[in-house]
Design a protein around this motif. Structure first.
Motif, PDB file in Angstrom:
ATOM      1  N   SER A 114      64.062  -5.513  63.703  1.00  0.00           N
ATOM      2  CA  SER A 114      64.464  -5.839  65.000  1.00  0.00           C
ATOM      3  C   SER A 114      63.272  -6.184  66.176  1.00  0.00           C
ATOM      4  CB  SER A 114      65.528  -5.324  65.474  1.00  0.00           C
ATOM      5  OG  SER A 114      66.196  -6.165  66.859  1.00  0.00           O
ATOM      6  N   GLY A 115      62.969  -7.419  66.244  1.00  0.00           N
ATOM      7  CA  GLY A 115      61.773  -7.802  67.319  1.00  0.00           C
ATOM      8  C   GLY A 115      60.558  -7.960  66.670  1.00  0.00           C
ATOM      9  N   SER A 116      60.390  -7.292  65.431  1.00  0.00           N
ATOM     10  CA  SER A 116      59.145  -7.361  64.788  1.00  0.00           C
ATOM     11  C   SER A 116      58.498  -8.795  64.177  1.00  0.00           C
ATOM     12  CB  SER A 116      59.305  -6.548  63.649  1.00  0.00           C
ATOM     13  OG  SER A 116      59.955  -7.269  62.358  1.00  0.00           O
ATOM     14  N   PRO A 117      57.486  -8.938  64.077  1.00  0.00           N
ATOM     15  CA  PRO A 117      56.804 -10.058  63.544  1.00  0.00           C
ATOM     16  C   PRO A 117      57.706 -10.644  62.282  1.00  0.00           C
ATOM     17  CG  PRO A 117      54.810  -8.783  64.114  1.00  0.00           C
ATOM     18  CD  PRO A 117      56.326  -8.005  64.444  1.00  0.00           C
ATOM     19  N   ALA A 118      57.863  -9.781  61.307  1.00  0.00           N
ATOM     20  CA  ALA A 118      58.501  -9.816  60.069  1.00  0.00           C
ATOM     21  C   ALA A 118      59.828 -10.424  60.450  1.00  0.00           C
ATOM     22  CB  ALA A 118      58.867  -8.612  59.282  1.00  0.00           C
ATOM     23  N   MET A 119      60.720  -9.915  61.378  1.00  0.00           N
ATOM     24  CA  MET A 119      61.878 -10.478  61.962  1.00  0.00           C
ATOM     25  C   MET A 119      61.595 -12.119  62.209  1.00  0.00           C
ATOM     26  SD  MET A 119      65.122  -9.790  62.527  1.00  0.00           S
ATOM     27  CE  MET A 119      66.580  -9.783  64.131  1.00  0.00           C
ATOM     28  N   GLN A 120      60.731 -12.206  63.016  1.00  0.00           N
ATOM     29  CA  GLN A 120      60.565 -13.570  63.429  1.00  0.00           C
ATOM     30  C   GLN A 120      60.065 -14.556  62.220  1.00  0.00           C
ATOM     31  OE1 GLN A 120      61.073 -14.488  66.625  1.00  0.00           O
ATOM     32  NE2 GLN A 120      61.704 -12.474  66.777  1.00  0.00           N
ATOM     33  N   HIS A 121      59.455 -14.031  61.436  1.00  0.00           N
ATOM     34  CA  HIS A 121      59.042 -14.964  60.305  1.00  0.00           C
ATOM     35  C   HIS A 121      60.679 -15.212  59.497  1.00  0.00           C
ATOM     36  CE1 HIS A 121      57.286 -17.038  56.807  1.00  0.00           C
ATOM     37  NE2 HIS A 121      57.757 -15.785  56.042  1.00  0.00           N
ATOM     38  N   LEU A 122      61.287 -14.338  59.260  1.00  0.00           N
ATOM     39  CA  LEU A 122      62.521 -14.486  58.746  1.00  0.00           C
ATOM     40  C   LEU A 122      63.395 -15.351  59.300  1.00  0.00           C
ATOM     41  CD1 LEU A 122      63.603 -10.793  57.680  1.00  0.00           C
ATOM     42  CD2 LEU A 122      62.679 -12.519  56.197  1.00  0.00           C
ATOM     43  N   LEU A 123      63.513 -15.383  60.910  1.00  0.00           N
ATOM     44  CA  LEU A 123      64.288 -16.382  61.490  1.00  0.00           C
ATOM     45  C   LEU A 123      63.787 -17.684  61.485  1.00  0.00           C
ATOM     46  CD1 LEU A 123      64.889 -13.704  64.697  1.00  0.00           C
ATOM     47  CD2 LEU A 123      66.665 -14.808  62.992  1.00  0.00           C
ATOM     48  N   ALA A 124      62.332 -17.752  61.540  1.00  0.00           N
ATOM     49  CA  ALA A 124      61.944 -19.086  61.591  1.00  0.00           C
ATOM     50  C   ALA A 124      62.119 -19.749  60.178  1.00  0.00           C
ATOM     51  CB  ALA A 124      60.458 -18.865  61.672  1.00  0.00           C
ATOM     52  N   THR A 125      61.774 -19.113  59.137  1.00  0.00           N
ATOM     53  CA  THR A 125      62.288 -19.832  57.783  1.00  0.00           C
ATOM     54  C   THR A 125      63.674 -20.316  57.513  1.00  0.00           C
ATOM     55  OG1 THR A 125      60.398 -18.476  57.124  1.00  0.00           O
ATOM     56  CG2 THR A 125      61.754 -19.654  55.070  1.00  0.00           C
ATOM     57  N   SER A 126      64.730 -19.520  58.358  1.00  0.00           N
ATOM     58  CA  SER A 126      66.073 -19.873  58.198  1.00  0.00           C
ATOM     59  C   SER A 126      66.585 -21.061  59.662  1.00  0.00           C
ATOM     60  CB  SER A 126      66.888 -18.782  58.343  1.00  0.00           C
ATOM     61  OG  SER A 126      66.846 -17.872  57.215  1.00  0.00           O
ATOM     62  N   SER A 127      65.327 -21.202  60.408  1.00  0.00           N
ATOM     63  CA  SER A 127      65.528 -22.274  61.219  1.00  0.00           C
ATOM     64  C   SER A 127      65.567 -23.599  60.597  1.00  0.00           C
ATOM     65  CB  SER A 127      64.777 -21.968  62.616  1.00  0.00           C
ATOM     66  OG  SER A 127      64.816 -20.408  63.021  1.00  0.00           O
ATOM     67  N   TYR A 128      66.285 -24.082  60.148  1.00  0.00           N
ATOM     68  CA  TYR A 128      66.196 -25.388  59.313  1.00  0.00           C
ATOM     69  C   TYR A 128      66.179 -26.608  60.039  1.00  0.00           C
ATOM     70  CZ  TYR A 128      68.649 -22.233  55.849  1.00  0.00           C
ATOM     71  OH  TYR A 128      68.936 -21.246  55.058  1.00  0.00           O
ATOM     72  N   ALA A 129      66.781 -26.582  61.348  1.00  0.00           N
ATOM     73  CA  ALA A 129      66.421 -27.621  62.167  1.00  0.00           C
ATOM     74  C   ALA A 129      65.014 -27.730  62.791  1.00  0.00           C
ATOM     75  CB  ALA A 129      67.287 -27.812  63.199  1.00  0.00           C
ATOM     76  N   ALA A 130      64.563 -26.569  63.003  1.00  0.00           N
ATOM     77  CA  ALA A 130      63.068 -26.612  63.308  1.00  0.00           C
ATOM     78  C   ALA A 130      61.994 -27.062  62.485  1.00  0.00           C
ATOM     79  CB  ALA A 130      62.828 -25.227  64.024  1.00  0.00           C
ATOM     80  N   GLN A 131      62.476 -26.640  61.134  1.00  0.00           N
ATOM     81  CA  GLN A 131      61.503 -26.906  59.997  1.00  0.00           C
ATOM     82  C   GLN A 131      61.602 -28.345  59.621  1.00  0.00           C
ATOM     83  OE1 GLN A 131      59.486 -24.754  59.057  1.00  0.00           O
ATOM     84  NE2 GLN A 131      60.304 -22.841  59.655  1.00  0.00           N
ATOM     85  N   LEU A 132      62.900 -28.757  59.796  1.00  0.00           N
ATOM     86  CA  LEU A 132      62.793 -30.485  59.402  1.00  0.00           C
ATOM     87  C   LEU A 132      62.333 -31.349  60.444  1.00  0.00           C
ATOM     88  CD1 LEU A 132      66.199 -30.712  57.595  1.00  0.00           C
ATOM     89  CD2 LEU A 132      64.069 -31.158  56.715  1.00  0.00           C
ATOM     90  N   ALA A 133      62.377 -30.808  61.835  1.00  0.00           N
ATOM     91  CA  ALA A 133      61.862 -31.597  62.699  1.00  0.00           C
ATOM     92  C   ALA A 133      60.719 -32.325  62.578  1.00  0.00           C
ATOM     93  CB  ALA A 133      62.027 -30.980  64.060  1.00  0.00           C
ATOM     94  N   PRO A 134      59.523 -32.001  62.299  1.00  0.00           N
ATOM     95  CA  PRO A 134      58.335 -32.545  62.148  1.00  0.00           C
ATOM     96  C   PRO A 134      58.291 -33.553  60.812  1.00  0.00           C
ATOM     97  CG  PRO A 134      57.916 -30.257  61.334  1.00  0.00           C
ATOM     98  CD  PRO A 134      59.356 -30.428  62.201  1.00  0.00           C
ATOM     99  N   TYR A 135      59.253 -33.254  60.088  1.00  0.00           N
ATOM    100  CA  TYR A 135      59.194 -34.186  58.888  1.00  0.00           C
ATOM    101  C   TYR A 135      60.119 -35.516  59.399  1.00  0.00           C
ATOM    102  CZ  TYR A 135      57.648 -30.877  55.603  1.00  0.00           C
ATOM    103  OH  TYR A 135      56.730 -29.996  54.671  1.00  0.00           O
ATOM    104  N   LEU A 136      60.997 -35.416  60.211  1.00  0.00           N
ATOM    105  CA  LEU A 136      61.852 -36.393  60.585  1.00  0.00           C
ATOM    106  C   LEU A 136      61.165 -37.269  61.554  1.00  0.00           C
ATOM    107  CD1 LEU A 136      65.387 -34.562  60.787  1.00  0.00           C
ATOM    108  CD2 LEU A 136      64.858 -36.529  59.301  1.00  0.00           C
ATOM    109  N   ALA A 137      60.103 -36.589  62.179  1.00  0.00           N
ATOM    110  CA  ALA A 137      59.203 -37.286  63.095  1.00  0.00           C
ATOM    111  C   ALA A 137      58.336 -38.508  62.274  1.00  0.00           C
ATOM    112  CB  ALA A 137      58.522 -36.610  63.869  1.00  0.00           C
ATOM    113  N   ARG A 138      58.246 -38.328  61.160  1.00  0.00           N
ATOM    114  CA  ARG A 138      57.488 -39.021  60.647  1.00  0.00           C
ATOM    115  C   ARG A 138      57.963 -39.770  59.142  1.00  0.00           C
ATOM    116  NH1 ARG A 138      55.320 -34.785  62.610  1.00  0.00           N
ATOM    117  NH2 ARG A 138      53.375 -34.845  63.713  1.00  0.00           N
ATOM    118  N   PHE A 139      59.089 -39.494  58.905  1.00  0.00           N
ATOM    119  CA  PHE A 139      59.805 -40.119  57.656  1.00  0.00           C
ATOM    120  C   PHE A 139      60.978 -40.379  58.117  1.00  0.00           C
ATOM    121  CE2 PHE A 139      56.491 -36.966  56.099  1.00  0.00           C
ATOM    122  CZ  PHE A 139      55.723 -37.997  54.930  1.00  0.00           C
TER     123      PHE A 139
END
Length: 288
Positions: free
Chosen positions: A128-153
């Motif tokens: 909880s609160g660690s950089p590893a946790m932030q990485h796990l959350l970021a990779t499961s943040s599907y909207a955030a990961q898709l956003a830069p693709y949808l801005a270009r395609f």
């Protein structure tokens, strides 16, 4: 370079959501040419981008109707930025397949993978609160990961699939993939979800993970047929000492669910927009 082979479609993730299995299914399709290695990572600046388009071209064998690669690192934008921009520059009409999974189960599988492969990650109690946790959350943040693709395609260039459907209804899911790619709906008999399982990882010696980025490992992947490479991996893991990873606690799962709630709501809105575009063009809708 009109003769340069680049992918028509890229499986962009998510990690631990069935990308290896889908890649293997595609590798068995008579019309689809996949990259010699699954995770080419060409569009990651710190990995293979510097090798140039000629190197990328050589990852594919000629003679196929459609070309594909699969690199889950393409949807880890906090670690590997600017991937969509590079893809847009080289393949402006690229299509994308994004496999998703229950975001908490995906994160737990991701954590288990890290532990079993010898990565330096905290215990479950220290996540909880660690950089590893932030990485796990970021990779499961599907909207955030898709956003830069949808801005270009355009939205019609995206197919979002569920890991759970790949496990339980692979034939139906593969029909959707065939329609999206414009290939025959003829696949090898769906088998067991592929080879990157926790059971195999738990028995592989740690030196295997240290060696996998070497030129020797890359050469073996290119020279050996896929069944032979999978057999070699299984053989190395046979009889090995089993490592274990702690399961997530209920309180950690609840904390992660709360932190991912906003992104999940945005992701559902993205799916609606993609489905609306696909319905208007006569394509099958996404189903997560």
């Amino acid at each position: 370079m009109s003769s340069t082979i680049v992918p028509d479609v890229i499986i962009i993730g998510a990690m631990k959501a069935g990308t290896t299995s889908l890649y293997e299914y595609m590798a068995g399709h008579s019309q689809i040419g996949v990259s010699a290695e699954k995770e080419v990572d060409f569009f990651v600046s710190g990995k293979n981008w510097k090798r140039g388009i000629g190197w990328y071209h050589r990852q594919f064998s000629p003679g196929f109707s459609v070309y594909a690669e699969a690199s889950p690192n393409y949807t880890k934008r906090e670690l590997f930025p600017s991937v969509p921009e590079r893809i847009a520059k080289i393949i402006p009409d690229c299509k994308f397949i994004y496999l998703v999974r229950d975001p908490i189960k995906r994160a737990e599988s991701h954590y288990r993978h890290a532990v079993l492969s010898g990565s330096d990650v905290p215990s479950v109690a220290g996540l909880s609160g660690s950089p590893a946790m932030q990485h796990l959350l970021a990779t499961s943040s599907y909207a955030a990961q898709l956003a830069p693709y949808l801005a270009r395609f355009p939205p019609q260039n995206f197919l979002v699939l569920r890991f759970e459907d790949l496990v339980h209804e692979p034939r139906q899911l593969l029909s959707t993939v065939a329609a999206f790619l414009g290939v025959r709906d003829e696949w090898q008999q769906p088998g067991t979800i592929a080879a990157n399982s926790s059971d195999t990882l738990a028995r592989l010696p740690l030196w295997v993970f240290a060696a996998r980025e070497t030129r020797l490992a890359s050469m073996l992947k290119r020279l050996l047929p896929r069944p032979a490479f999978t057999f070699l991996k299984t053989l190395i893991s046979t009889g090995g000492k089993v490592r274990h990873a702690e399961p997530f606690t209920d309180s950690l799962r609840a904390e992660m669910a709360t932190l991912l709630q906003e992104d999940q709501a945005r992701f559902q809105e993205i799916l609606k927009a993609v489905d609306a575009t696909r319905n208007s063009s006569g394509q099958q809708p996404d189903t997560p």
